[in-house]
Design a protein around this motif. Structure first.
Motif, PDB file in Angstrom:
ATOM      1  N   LEU A 110      -6.537  21.145-105.664  1.00 43.41           N
ATOM      2  CA  LEU A 110      -5.476  20.321-106.218  1.00 43.41           C
ATOM      3  C   LEU A 110      -6.097  19.136-106.950  1.00 43.41           C
ATOM      4  N   GLU A 112      -6.613  15.552-108.796  1.00 41.37           N
ATOM      5  CA  GLU A 112      -6.054  14.239-108.509  1.00 41.37           C
ATOM      6  C   GLU A 112      -4.803  13.964-109.330  1.00 41.37           C
ATOM      7  N   LEU A 115      -1.647  14.876-107.745  1.00 38.30           N
ATOM      8  CA  LEU A 115      -1.448  14.394-106.379  1.00 38.30           C
ATOM      9  C   LEU A 115      -1.222  12.893-106.298  1.00 38.30           C
ATOM     10  N   VAL A 123       0.761  10.607-101.891  1.00 37.87           N
ATOM     11  CA  VAL A 123       1.001  11.853-102.603  1.00 37.87           C
ATOM     12  C   VAL A 123       2.318  11.767-103.373  1.00 37.87           C
ATOM     13  N   ALA A 127       4.169  16.743-106.121  1.00 31.73           N
ATOM     14  CA  ALA A 127       3.073  17.448-105.455  1.00 31.73           C
ATOM     15  C   ALA A 127       3.427  17.799-104.020  1.00 31.73           C
ATOM     16  N   GLN A 128       4.260  16.989-103.389  1.00 34.60           N
ATOM     17  CA  GLN A 128       4.649  17.281-102.015  1.00 34.60           C
ATOM     18  C   GLN A 128       5.355  18.623-101.912  1.00 34.60           C
ATOM     19  N   LEU A 131       2.759  21.213-101.602  1.00 40.10           N
ATOM     20  CA  LEU A 131       2.078  21.133-100.306  1.00 40.10           C
ATOM     21  C   LEU A 131       2.947  21.695 -99.191  1.00 40.10           C
ATOM     22  N   ARG A 168      -7.204  10.163 -98.868  1.00 44.75           N
ATOM     23  CA  ARG A 168      -6.462  11.190 -99.612  1.00 44.75           C
ATOM     24  C   ARG A 168      -6.419  12.510 -98.832  1.00 44.75           C
ATOM     25  N   VAL A 172      -2.903  14.410 -97.489  1.00 47.27           N
ATOM     26  CA  VAL A 172      -2.559  15.818 -97.718  1.00 47.27           C
ATOM     27  C   VAL A 172      -2.405  16.543 -96.381  1.00 47.27           C
ATOM     28  N   ARG A 211     -10.432  15.439-106.791  1.00 44.95           N
ATOM     29  CA  ARG A 211      -9.623  16.566-106.334  1.00 44.95           C
ATOM     30  C   ARG A 211      -9.533  16.559-104.817  1.00 44.95           C
TER      31      ARG A 211
END
Length: 220
Positions: A110, A112, A115, A123, A127-128, A131, A168, A172, A211
């Motif tokens: 993924l 950056e 995210l 985040v 992007a969530q 995920l 980060r 995630v 990333r």
């Protein structure tokens, strides 16, 4: 290992592959992960069976048994990864997310840009969604462990980058946990600027280095 065992190893590996390989396929490049897993499993099983000789009947018979069992286990594991990777590709909507099947594990990369904002570990809402899709996939395939790894470029100090990459990775991992994935399956680590995949001399290269990777490894 003597010549007899080596011959048996090769023969049993090819026999195992014959059960799962398309007759038109030739070479490793044409094999799917299940077929490659069968080959690797057959070879490893033959070696282990040939060296242990647990029933004192001669290494040849043990090599055959090991190859057959190893091929079956390898094919099953490879087939599961094939199916899980295909399901992930359908579930993840952002085309910038890379899903790579390495044969023994899956890698979800993924960038950056999809995210986080610059210097942030929060985040983004879009992007969530992806995920949570990854979390659902992990719940459908629970027999694995998950490593979430944060990476940065080399802009700024090494200590700052290490801290940012760790935060980060934890962000995630926290979303995966919120999506129902057992925390005991997940490890979050930061690698900072230590594992670049491109040159930090250009902006394009630095963007590739910023990333988070989700590594999905089947339990042995």
């Amino acid at each position: 290992m003597n010549l007899k065992i080596t011959t048996i190893l090769g023969a049993t590996a090819l026999t195992a592959l014959g059960a799962c390989t398309d007759p038109a396929a030739t070479g490793l490049g044409n094999m799917n992960k299940a077929q490659q897993g069968a080959l690797a499993g057959a070879a490893i099983g033959a070696v282990l069976g040939g060296t242990r000789d647990s029933d004192k009947n001669g290494q040849g018979k043990d090599a055959v048994k090991g190859a057959i069992l190893g091929a079956a286990a390898g094919a099953i594991a490879g087939n599961i990864l094939d199916r899980q990777a295909a399901a992930l590709e359908q579930a993840v909507q952002n085309p910038n997310v890379q899903i790579v099947n390495h044969g023994s594990y899956l890698q979800v990369v993924l960038p950056e840009g999809i995210l986080f904002s610059t210097d942030s570990a929060a985040v983004s809402g879009i992007a969530q969604n992806d995920l949570y899709a990854v979390a659902r996939n992990l719940n459908e395939y629970p027999n694995s462990r998950v490593e979430v790894v944060g990476h940065t470029d080399n802009t700024g100090s090494a200590s700052y980058n290490m801290d940012l990459s760790q935060r980060r990775a934890q962000s995630v991992a926290g979303i995966l946990t919120a999506g129902g994935v057992a925390g005991s399956r997940i490890v979050a680590v930061g690698r900072g600027e230590d594992q670049p995949v491109a040159s930090n001399a250009t902006e394009q290269g630095r963007a590739q280095n910023r990333r988070v990777e989700i590594l999905i490894r089947p339990n042995s």
